[in-house]
Design a protein around this motif. Sequence first.
Motif, short mmCIF file in Angstrom:
data_model
loop_
_atom_site.label_atom_id
_atom_site.label_comp_id
_atom_site.label_asym_id
_atom_site.label_seq_id
_atom_site.Cartn_x
_atom_site.Cartn_y
_atom_site.Cartn_z
N LYS A 137 26.61 73.31 -78.25
CA LYS A 137 28.04 73.56 -78.00
C LYS A 137 28.58 72.56 -76.99
N ARG A 138 27.80 72.36 -75.94
CA ARG A 138 28.23 71.47 -74.87
C ARG A 138 28.31 70.01 -75.36
N ILE A 139 27.32 69.60 -76.13
CA ILE A 139 27.32 68.23 -76.65
C ILE A 139 28.54 68.01 -77.54
N GLU A 140 28.82 68.98 -78.39
CA GLU A 140 29.97 68.89 -79.29
C GLU A 140 31.24 68.69 -78.48
N ARG A 141 31.37 69.46 -77.43
CA ARG A 141 32.54 69.39 -76.57
C ARG A 141 32.66 68.01 -75.90
N HIS A 146 35.12 62.49 -75.96
CA HIS A 146 34.67 61.10 -75.83
C HIS A 146 34.06 60.81 -74.47
N LYS A 147 33.33 61.79 -73.95
CA LYS A 147 32.67 61.56 -72.67
C LYS A 147 31.25 61.07 -72.93
N LYS A 148 31.05 59.80 -72.76
CA LYS A 148 29.70 59.26 -73.00
C LYS A 148 29.01 59.08 -71.66
N ASP A 149 28.90 60.14 -70.93
CA ASP A 149 28.37 59.99 -69.58
C ASP A 149 26.90 60.43 -69.51
N GLN A 150 26.42 60.48 -68.28
CA GLN A 150 25.03 60.82 -68.01
C GLN A 150 24.68 62.22 -68.54
N GLU A 151 25.62 63.14 -68.39
CA GLU A 151 25.34 64.51 -68.83
C GLU A 151 25.02 64.55 -70.32
N PRO A 175 15.39 63.99 -60.52
CA PRO A 175 16.15 64.95 -59.69
C PRO A 175 17.63 64.94 -60.04
N ALA A 176 18.17 63.76 -60.37
CA ALA A 176 19.60 63.68 -60.71
C ALA A 176 19.88 64.41 -62.02
N GLU A 177 19.01 64.22 -63.01
CA GLU A 177 19.18 64.90 -64.29
C GLU A 177 19.08 66.41 -64.13
#
Length: 352
Positions: A137-141, A146-151, A175-177
């Motif tokens: 769900k989160r990936i779809e969102r 168009h957020k191609k970020d670290q998350e 740790p960041a992930e």
Amino acid sequence: MKVGIVGFARSGKTTVFNALTGARAEVGAFGSRDANVAVIKVPDARVDRLAEMYKPKKVTYAEFQFVDIAPNESAGDERALNPAALTLLKNAEALVHVVRAFENEAVMHPLSSVDPARDARALEEELQLSDLIIIEKRIERLEKEHKKDQELQTLTRAREHIEAGKPLRTLELSPAELREIKGFEFLSLKPMMLLGNYGEAAIGSEDPAGLHAVAEALGLVHIDLCGEMEMEVAQLPEDERAGFREELGLGEESRTRFLQAAYDMLGLMSFLTAGEPEVRAWTIPKNTRAADAAGVIHSDIQRGFIRAEVIGYDDLVAAGSATKAKEAGHARLEGRDYIVRDGDVILFRFNV
Ligand SMILES: Nc1nc2c(ncn2[C@@H]2O[C@H](COP(=O)(O)OP(=O)(O)O)[C@@H](O)[C@H]2O)c(=O)[nH]1
Ligand SMILES: [Mg+2]
């Protein structure tokens, strides 16, 4: 430390909950409450010894809170966890999976047969599936926005890991992930212990249901327990318990064995604070810095941290008092980055 007890209906969750905590929650019943909750104190001989020395007003042991979730009783349901349970478990810091390994013809297994290895794997899959739904769900969102970020990258890795049939707790995360996905409270990321719940016929035999190998294959810590007998013993007056344990061949207290496994699994240790108002044990992960350990006591102490005055427990006891330990040169002044050791007796100097 908050521990969620999970497992199939009638695997003995409430029985084990009673055995570990000494509670008397109704067993084999469809309760109307969402969950049973009880707290156990972690026995600690160091706290006892320091209490003799300081004669404090208050003595506080480290605590484990257990949450025994209500059964998933919807008829014919072949899953261990329902949506309400999944939500409740988000608050837990660790999970204990009670796996039914006892035979009892009067007690139906929801999958009609007793098969501990199957149950261990099935519940693991349920946890992974519930995480996967959230991840997708989160990936779809994120993609829609168009957020191609670290998350997105981290979640994509997490999805691949689960699609390969593996729990998130075995995914290597920086740790960041980890910080990025912590808020999702993924259930397969939580440390989990497999607890084989055996009938009395199994007493004295080594791994009768082959659960040890299953636990190893799944990368899980495990312990064996005779839930029902342990519960009965836990409900006896304290002075009668040891005798019964010996007579029944039950071995070491289930609570002790559980706590040892849990500290191991969670990489926990304790530091102590001692004074006339209170002697107390505090549980922290290994490799915790002094400033973060201070934060476990109070955020003000962390924020205003100046120094940690540290005396090792053995040095303190050998000297007989903090004053004598200091005279003998056993007190150390440590800064915020000092890595706290198991059994450190600490006085935090702070300023707010
Ligand atoms: N023979 C035997 N029966 C058990 C054992 N543990 C639980 N039971 C029985 O299994 C049923 C379900 O136990 P309960 O603790 O309520 O399971 P839960 O649904 O997982 O919470 C009860 O009738 C218990 O008496 C055990 O170790 N041996
Ligand atoms: Mg129950």
